[in-house]
Design a protein around this motif. Structure first.
Motif, PDB file in Angstrom:
ATOM      1  N   TYR A  49       0.819  -1.121   0.349  1.00  0.00           N
ATOM      2  CA  TYR A  49      -0.002   0.047  -0.052  1.00  0.00           C
ATOM      3  C   TYR A  49       0.955   1.357   0.023  1.00  0.00           C
ATOM      4  O   TYR A  49       0.510   2.140  -0.373  1.00  0.00           O
ATOM      5  N   SER A  50       2.101   1.218   0.649  1.00  0.00           N
ATOM      6  CA  SER A  50       2.938   2.432   0.551  1.00  0.00           C
ATOM      7  C   SER A  50       4.502   1.515   1.162  1.00  0.00           C
ATOM      8  O   SER A  50       4.360   1.525   1.678  1.00  0.00           O
ATOM      9  N   GLY A  88      -2.184  -4.336   2.918  1.00  0.00           N
ATOM     10  CA  GLY A  88      -2.192  -3.054   3.334  1.00  0.00           C
ATOM     11  C   GLY A  88      -1.280  -3.512   4.919  1.00  0.00           C
ATOM     12  O   GLY A  88      -0.129  -3.737   4.098  1.00  0.00           O
ATOM     13  N   MET A 113      -6.205  -4.117   0.830  1.00  0.00           N
ATOM     14  CA  MET A 113      -6.871  -2.241   0.055  1.00  0.00           C
ATOM     15  C   MET A 113      -7.735  -3.734  -1.265  1.00  0.00           C
ATOM     16  O   MET A 113      -7.531  -4.744  -1.629  1.00  0.00           O
ATOM     17  N   ARG A 128      -3.517   5.472  -3.848  1.00  0.00           N
ATOM     18  CA  ARG A 128      -3.111   5.720  -2.419  1.00  0.00           C
ATOM     19  C   ARG A 128      -2.696   6.630  -2.532  1.00  0.00           C
ATOM     20  O   ARG A 128      -1.138   6.520  -2.844  1.00  0.00           O
ATOM     21  N   ASN A 132      -5.393  10.922   1.584  1.00  0.00           N
ATOM     22  CA  ASN A 132      -6.144   9.876   1.308  1.00  0.00           C
ATOM     23  C   ASN A 132      -5.347   8.447   2.966  1.00  0.00           C
ATOM     24  O   ASN A 132      -5.756   7.219   2.790  1.00  0.00           O
ATOM     25  N   HIS A 133      -3.998   8.606   3.215  1.00  0.00           N
ATOM     26  CA  HIS A 133      -3.576   7.962   4.260  1.00  0.00           C
ATOM     27  C   HIS A 133      -3.083   6.326   3.298  1.00  0.00           C
ATOM     28  O   HIS A 133      -3.820   5.504   3.633  1.00  0.00           O
ATOM     29  N   TYR A 134      -3.429   6.555   2.267  1.00  0.00           N
ATOM     30  CA  TYR A 134      -1.997   6.136   1.401  1.00  0.00           C
ATOM     31  C   TYR A 134      -3.929   4.362   0.952  1.00  0.00           C
ATOM     32  O   TYR A 134      -3.997   3.337   1.115  1.00  0.00           O
ATOM     33  N   GLY A 135      -4.774   5.402   0.931  1.00  0.00           N
ATOM     34  CA  GLY A 135      -6.042   3.602   0.495  1.00  0.00           C
ATOM     35  C   GLY A 135      -6.490   3.935   1.558  1.00  0.00           C
ATOM     36  O   GLY A 135      -8.512   3.973   1.356  1.00  0.00           O
ATOM     37  N   TYR A 136      -6.776   4.615   3.251  1.00  0.00           N
ATOM     38  CA  TYR A 136      -7.146   3.344   4.155  1.00  0.00           C
ATOM     39  C   TYR A 136      -8.137   5.115   4.657  1.00  0.00           C
ATOM     40  O   TYR A 136      -9.136   4.908   4.813  1.00  0.00           O
ATOM     41  N   GLU A 212     -13.199   0.221   2.647  1.00  0.00           N
ATOM     42  CA  GLU A 212     -11.298   0.094   1.137  1.00  0.00           C
ATOM     43  C   GLU A 212     -10.960  -0.716   1.662  1.00  0.00           C
ATOM     44  O   GLU A 212      -9.791  -0.703   1.301  1.00  0.00           O
ATOM     45  N   HIS A 213     -10.076  -1.521   2.348  1.00  0.00           N
ATOM     46  CA  HIS A 213     -10.049  -2.944   2.546  1.00  0.00           C
ATOM     47  C   HIS A 213     -10.326  -4.275   3.475  1.00  0.00           C
ATOM     48  O   HIS A 213     -11.228  -3.565   4.044  1.00  0.00           O
TER      49      HIS A 213
END
Length: 224
Positions: A49-50, A88, A113, A128, A132-136, A212-213
């Motif tokens: 995710y990051s 994630g 994710m 990500r 957006n907090h890497y998708g979260y 989202e996850h």
């Protein structure tokens, strides 16, 4: 050169290497781990995710969980080669609390994710970024839509089916799956969904929505 080709070579090397020894203690909600391993940054059909999150040490798991996750991705690269999966946060190198999560403490928990498709219905990367907090912090509606993005429920089902199969092949299992309750029927209605009816989906609404996850706890024998 294909995207993530270096990561794919790394993943293949890891899959062929002898499993490292990991020992988990306690539960995912109160525990720790010794000998944890970090998931690869990327592979042929998956990515973290990051990169920052991985550098900060938030993607460690039990070695057997690592093998299950990579085994499932390897199978999916053949069955659904067009889908790019994203994992994630998982846990810290020695386990213990990892805010803001309430679990993820002993190396047996993994966040995945949601895979998405765009307006043209083709797979597209999940946005990500730090904002957006890497998708979260993405918020999908009850139908799994966010602007032009649509959650790929069939890809989620295929992924869960391969995780379950990979875990069983290694003498493990899946202890719990957390997903927004309104999405579970949509996942079960897909072609691979029939294979998931015995999975232990969390029945009650989680403390955060999990739109989202999806969170998976693996059934690994841990010391007390």
């Amino acid at each position: 050169m294909r995207p993530f080709s270096v990561g794919a070579m790394l993943a293949a090397t890891i899959l062929c290497a002898p499993a490292l020894a990991s020992t988990c203690f306690g539960s995912s909600a109160s525990g720790r781990i010794e000998g944890a391993v970090a998931l690869p940054l990327a592979g042929a059909n998956f990515a973290a995710y990051s990169e920052l999150g991985r550098k900060l040490g938030r993607t460690y798991v039990h070695a057997q969980v690592r093998d299950v996750v990579l085994g499932a991705y390897s199978a999916l690269s053949r069955s659904t080669p067009d889908v790019q999966y994203v994992y994630g946060e998982t846990g810290l190198r020695t386990g213990g609390p990892m805010p803001p999560h309430r679990t993820h403490e002993n190396g047996t928990s993994v966040d995945f994710m949601v895979p998405v498709r765009g307006r043209d219905r083709k797979p597209t990367p999940l946005p990500r970024i730090a904002h957006n907090h890497y998708g979260y912090d993405l918020e999908f509606d009850d139908a799994g839509k966010l602007a032009d993005l649509h959650i790929d429920f069939a890809a989620i089902a295929a992924h869960l089916a391969q995780l379950d199969l990979a875990a069983r092949r290694r003498g493990l299992g899946i202890a719990r799956v957390i997903l927004a309750p309104e999405y579970i029927p949509r996942v079960l209605a897909t072609p691979a969904g029939q294979r998931l009816k015995s999975l232990p989906f969390m029945k009650t609404r989680p403390w955060v929505r999990h739109d989202e996850h999806y969170h998976v706890d693996f059934a690994v024998t841990c010391a007390t």
